[in-house]
Design a protein around this motif. Structure first.
Motif, PDB file in Angstrom:
ATOM      1  N   LEU A   4       5.026  -7.380  12.308  1.00  0.00           N
ATOM      2  CA  LEU A   4       4.560  -6.829  11.076  1.00  0.00           C
ATOM      3  C   LEU A   4       3.339  -6.111  11.333  1.00  0.00           C
ATOM      4  O   LEU A   4       2.321  -6.311  12.007  1.00  0.00           O
ATOM      5  N   HIS A   5       3.335  -4.942  10.600  1.00  0.00           N
ATOM      6  CA  HIS A   5       2.079  -3.858  10.592  1.00  0.00           C
ATOM      7  C   HIS A   5       1.434  -3.922   9.430  1.00  0.00           C
ATOM      8  O   HIS A   5       2.084  -3.643   8.178  1.00  0.00           O
ATOM      9  N   GLU A   6       0.123  -4.473   9.323  1.00  0.00           N
ATOM     10  CA  GLU A   6      -0.708  -4.499   8.094  1.00  0.00           C
ATOM     11  C   GLU A   6      -1.748  -3.356   8.064  1.00  0.00           C
ATOM     12  O   GLU A   6      -2.214  -3.016   9.089  1.00  0.00           O
ATOM     13  N   VAL A   7      -1.650  -2.803   6.828  1.00  0.00           N
ATOM     14  CA  VAL A   7      -2.834  -1.916   6.627  1.00  0.00           C
ATOM     15  C   VAL A   7      -3.523  -2.187   5.257  1.00  0.00           C
ATOM     16  O   VAL A   7      -3.218  -2.925   4.596  1.00  0.00           O
ATOM     17  N   GLU A   8      -4.683  -1.815   5.351  1.00  0.00           N
ATOM     18  CA  GLU A   8      -5.744  -2.010   4.228  1.00  0.00           C
ATOM     19  C   GLU A   8      -5.919  -0.706   3.623  1.00  0.00           C
ATOM     20  O   GLU A   8      -6.537   0.270   4.301  1.00  0.00           O
ATOM     21  N   LEU A   9      -5.666  -0.530   2.273  1.00  0.00           N
ATOM     22  CA  LEU A   9      -5.917   0.614   1.400  1.00  0.00           C
ATOM     23  C   LEU A   9      -7.433   0.793   1.056  1.00  0.00           C
ATOM     24  O   LEU A   9      -8.112  -0.308   0.721  1.00  0.00           O
ATOM     25  N   THR A  10      -7.972   1.662   1.375  1.00  0.00           N
ATOM     26  CA  THR A  10      -9.647   1.794   0.924  1.00  0.00           C
ATOM     27  C   THR A  10      -9.899   2.909  -0.045  1.00  0.00           C
ATOM     28  O   THR A  10     -11.087   2.971  -0.344  1.00  0.00           O
ATOM     29  N   GLY A  11      -8.832   3.397  -0.836  1.00  0.00           N
ATOM     30  CA  GLY A  11      -9.164   4.227  -1.893  1.00  0.00           C
ATOM     31  C   GLY A  11      -8.854   5.777  -1.551  1.00  0.00           C
ATOM     32  O   GLY A  11      -8.713   6.158  -0.499  1.00  0.00           O
ATOM     33  N   LEU A  12      -9.012   6.602  -2.536  1.00  0.00           N
ATOM     34  CA  LEU A  12      -8.669   8.171  -2.462  1.00  0.00           C
ATOM     35  C   LEU A  12      -9.979   8.791  -1.892  1.00  0.00           C
ATOM     36  O   LEU A  12     -11.201   8.480  -2.244  1.00  0.00           O
ATOM     37  N   ASP A  13      -9.652   9.608  -1.222  1.00  0.00           N
ATOM     38  CA  ASP A  13     -10.922  10.444  -0.640  1.00  0.00           C
ATOM     39  C   ASP A  13     -10.947  11.570  -1.817  1.00  0.00           C
ATOM     40  O   ASP A  13     -10.307  11.661  -2.684  1.00  0.00           O
ATOM     41  N   ASP A  14     -11.674  12.866  -1.191  1.00  0.00           N
ATOM     42  CA  ASP A  14     -12.090  13.598  -2.298  1.00  0.00           C
ATOM     43  C   ASP A  14     -10.783  14.577  -2.592  1.00  0.00           C
ATOM     44  O   ASP A  14     -10.655  14.826  -3.639  1.00  0.00           O
TER      45      ASP A  14
END
Length: 887
Positions: A158-168
């Motif tokens: 399993l590959h886990e990614v954490e979303l940190t929000g949009l950049d500009d």
């Protein structure tokens, strides 16, 4: 599993590689805070699935109340309520059938709301992505933290990614998509205060548009001159501000929808509120027009985002929430909904306990969840019963650490002596399963020092006896002053080398049914490990084939009764049988599956399995891998099973394979004296073939004499361990250099089905004959030894034999060909062939497991091994290969 990696919302290119079923990592878990873009990222990934079949579901607050509900919806399987013992197997069946003709992508959003049984199945399916045309795409919030989600995230593929929000750039695209043009400098600066959260930014844009706070000029969208320049502090505050704009008359509708916890039809909302459906037309239209609610499939109304549900629910006064929960429960009950769904709204502790021990007898994790919620509302009379049932359920679900914690906390306030004793038994079981035998003894002794009802005292004394024997904490026998438990007596007799007597005692222990501590008694209240031991003892008392039949029956019964917590122990016994019978590929596959199950459950009695795997790998020349396995086991600081130094013997063999004979002999002598000297006389005939050889090669006459004397003493005490009886002849043959006696031992081992013993006998016969100058006889014995070694893949024994014969100026020609090649169709073991044939017939892993009495995970391991040997990528390719070989 690699550490979770942070990516910006909307970045999907780095994840597209996992969408190739059977390759990549096979599964992605997207983790992010509310509104950060998990669903959007999930949808973007699904646009890269090509011609794969896609199933997508979103969990809601009520999903957690339906056992196997989320996975059933995801796969398209109607899950009965109450759940059956075979529910998980039926779901896996359906997944494999869906994968048969085209790739399958299973996508589940908001799995932090999923029921625990669905999470357990998803955890197992992560491993299946290695050999199925299957990809899993999952999304969750980081909170609430849940044990099942932690186990899921820890899966290797399993590959886990954490979303940190949009950049500009992402915010610019968001504004362009919603407003038709990119943001100007002032609007861009304002949106940055949303910390890149897409929902927060979108709500800001909607509020600005609604209040005429945006203008379009020179191809950009900009703040109007009189627009407010402040933003809410969080996405929840932004949602609350948005909800404040909804018409006051529509508020009760949103509150009802929030408490209902899932999408609802207008008719359902009308029944909950006691109004006519037509009366809800205006409120429904108002909340949809405001953008806080939307229509979803099935003509149902839902919140536009679950953040709105969170905010509405949090702002609802507790008395009003109670009124709405009662109304929701009444509607569900009238519709014949599952007891768990009704209880989510009308939490009656007594009813929760009844549902847990009856309707959820095959869903212990769900029962534990239900009881945890009931515990918060229970009165003193109910709380004690609920605590005991919850500890039992957690144990049955394999959550042993949590079971121990619940039992330990409850013991601080429970007053009923019978329940206290039962909680102690559950706690002892959890601790003992984790191999904390010394701690268990200390706890039992403290309890026995106080006042106890006689039945509970006798139960704890028996548990103490079993713990001492299993933990190897005293010499054998250890029955000083107290009547031993039947299981402890069986293990004691086994360790003493009295295997036939031990088998009778083990059968009696397995047949004994302890009085239930919870009424009625679901399978997860039966904490006995006794069903594991008859087949283990039978390996030496009756032979590997008879033991195998017992093992198959044991696994079938455990499967039918839903006692999955026994699985690791049953698998280890099956692996031990295969090791003795010379089915080493099967032994490794079964050991791997058992160790995986043990790690998930937190079981600590893994020394036999680790030793089996290491010994086979040493014999196959995989010395580095064996050393890593042994080092990893030592770092866990776990005890040897019943005080038998199986991992120490593997270390001895590793020293020998590296040519460190003095070190091997010294370690063998030390462990021999400690083990046999403590009354564990079984060790003598079990370890004699290897230790006698090492003692002779190292020139340690004293060790060889002890091996001979101790082995003859055990074997000569009666026909108690017939499968090991040839060990005495073999030890004497080594001591006297007698090729006749060694050959007779080899033949006797062969007749008893003990393949490693037979090989060891022919090796010693060949070496003894060579030492006497009888080259023809040495070559004949060497051929027997080499033939067996080749069938096992035992390169270490074959090379050692060649080196020992060279010392007598005798060379044996290598075999003309390997008995089994390393790759290709001919490399498959009999079990791998049988599994492959059943795959070719269209059977799924659970169906194959039922047919062969293997766990689905063991079946998957066999299939993975076959795919690697045949250089194939999927089961469909394996089925096609089987068809070609049949033709």
């Amino acid at each position: 599993m690699p550490a979770a990696r942070s990516i910006r919302s909307g970045e999907v290119t780095s994840l597209v590689g996992v969408l190739a079923p059977g390759g990549g990592t096979g599964a992605v878990l997207i983790t992010g805070s509310p509104g950060v873009g998990k669903s959007t990222t999930l949808d973007a990934l699904l646009r890269h699935t090509g011609d794969a079949r896609v199933h997508r579901v979103t969990a809601d607050e009520m999903s957690r109340t339906r056992p196997f509900g989320l996975i059933g919806d995801l796969v398209g399987v109607a899950v009965p309520y109450p759940p059956r013992a075979d529910t998980a197997a039926r779901v896996v069946d359906a997944v494999e059938q869906l994968c048969a003709d085209r790739p399958l992508v299973l996508a589940a959003d908001d799995v932090h709301h999923a029921d625990p049984d669905s999470l357990a199945v998803l955890t197992g399916l992560v491993g299946a992505t290695a050999d199925l045309a299957l990809t899993l795409l999952l999304a969750r919030r980081p909170l609430p933290a849940r044990t099942q989600l932690t186990a899921l995230a820890a899966r290797p593929r399993l590959h886990e990614v954490e979303l940190t929000g949009l950049d500009d750039s992402g915010l610019e695209h968001l504004v362009a998509a919603r407003c038709g043009a990119p943001p100007g400098p002032r609007l861009a600066e304002l949106l940055r205060s949303a910390n890149g959260n897409p929902l927060h930014a979108a709500v800001l844009l909607e509020d600005l548009a609604r209040s005429s706070g945006l203008t379009t000029d020179a191809g950009t969208v900009e703040l109007a001159a009189d627009a407010r320049a402040s933003v809410p502090s969080s996405v929840q505050a932004a949602a609350r501000a948005h909800l404040a704009l909804v018409d006051e008359q529509a508020r009760p509708l949103l509150q009802t929808l929030a408490v209902w916890g899932r999408p609802a039809t207008v008719d359902q909302l009308a029944r909950i509120t006691g109004t006519a459906p037509v009366a809800l037309l205006e409120p429904v239209q108002a909340v949809v027009a405001a953008g806080v609610a939307r229509w979803v499939p099935g003509d149902r109304l839902d919140f536009a985002h679950d953040v709105y549900r969170d905010v509405v629910g949090a702002d609802l006064a507790p008395p009003l929430r109670t009124v709405l929960h009662d109304a929701c429960a009444a509607v569900l009950q009238a519709d014949g909904a599952a007891g768990t769904e009704v209880l989510a709204h009308r939490a009656s502790p007594g009813r929760a306990l009844q549902v847990a021990v009856t309707e959820l007898q095959y869903a212990p994790a769900q029962a534990a969840d239900l009881l945890a919620e009931a515990a918060d509302r229970a009165g003193a009379a109910e709380a004690e019963d609920i605590a005991l049932a919850r500890a039992h359920a957690l144990s049955g679900a394999g959550q042993l650490r949590e079971s121990r914690q619940v039992a330990q906390e409850a013991l601080g306030w429970v007053r009923n002596p019978a329940i206290r004793a039962s909680l102690t038994v559950v706690m002892v079981h959890a601790m003992l399963a984790g191999a904390q035998s010394a701690e268990v003894i200390g706890m039992i002794d403290r309890i026995l020092a106080g006042e106890l009802p006689q039945r509970q005292r006798a139960s704890l004394e028996r548990q103490r006896h079993l713990t001492v024997v299993l933990g190897g904490l005293a010499s054998v026998p250890v029955r000083s002053g107290t009547a031993p438990s039947p299981a402890g007596l069986a293990l004691e007799l086994f360790l003493a080398g009295r295997c036939r007597d031990a088998l009778a005692a083990a059968e009696a222990a397995a047949a004994e049914a302890p009085p239930p501590s919870v009424e009625p008694a679901p399978p997860w209240t039966d904490l006995r490990a006794a069903p594991i031991w008859p087949a283990l003892v039978a390996i030496y008392a009756e032979g590997p084939e008879q033991a195998r039949r017992r093992s198959l029956d044991d696994r079938r019964r455990a499967q039918e009764e839903g006692r999955s917590w026994l699985s690791p122990g049953l698998l280890f016994v099956a692996a031990g049988i295969d090791q003795v019978a010379g089915r080493w590929d099967d032994a490794l596959a079964t050991t791997d599956a058992g160790l995986e199950a043990a790690a998930a459950a937190g079981l600590g009695w893994v020394s036999r399995a680790v030793a089996m795997s290491a010994q086979i790998r040493i014999r196959r020349g995989e010395l580095d891998r064996a050393a890593v396995e042994l080092d990893r086991w030592r770092l866990q600081d776990l005890p040897e099973y019943a005080g038998l130094p199986m991992t120490t013997l593997a270390e001895v063999m590793l020293h020998e394979a590296h040519g460190r004979l003095p070190e091997a002999a010294e370690l063998a002598a030390r462990s021999w004296d400690e083990t046999v000297g403590s009354g564990r006389r079984l060790w003598a005939p079990v370890a004699a073939p290897d230790v006698a050889r090492i003692a002779a090669r190292a020139g340690d006459a004293a060790l060889l004499a002890r091996v001979l004397a101790d082995t003859e003493a055990v074997v000569g005490a009666g026909d108690q361990a017939p499968v090991l009886a040839p060990a005495a002849d073999l030890a004497r043959a080594v001591a006297e250099g007698d090729p006749d006696r060694a050959g007779a031992a080899a033949t006797a081992y062969g007749l008893r089905g003990h393949v490693p013993g037979e090989m060891a006998g022919w090796e010693e016969s060949a070496v003894a004959a060579a030492a006497r100058g009888d080259a023809d006889r040495a070559r004949a014995a060497a051929r027997h030894c080499t033939r067996i070694a080749e069938s096992l893949g035992d390169t270490t024994s074959r090379r050692r034999l060649a080196a020992r014969l060279r010392a007598h100026d005798l060379r044996v020609a290598p075999p003309a060909r390997r008995a089994r090649p390393a790759t290709g169709w001919g490399s498959l073991t009999p079990t791998e062939l049988r599994v492959a044939e059943l795959v070719g017939e269209g059977l799924t892993s659970p169906q194959i497991g039922t047919r062969l009495y293997l766990s689905p995970r063991t079946v998957q391991t066999h299939i993975s091994h076959s795919l690697r040997k045949l250089e194939l990528r999927s089961r469909s390719e394996l089925a096609a290969t089987v068809a070609r070989h049949r033709g």
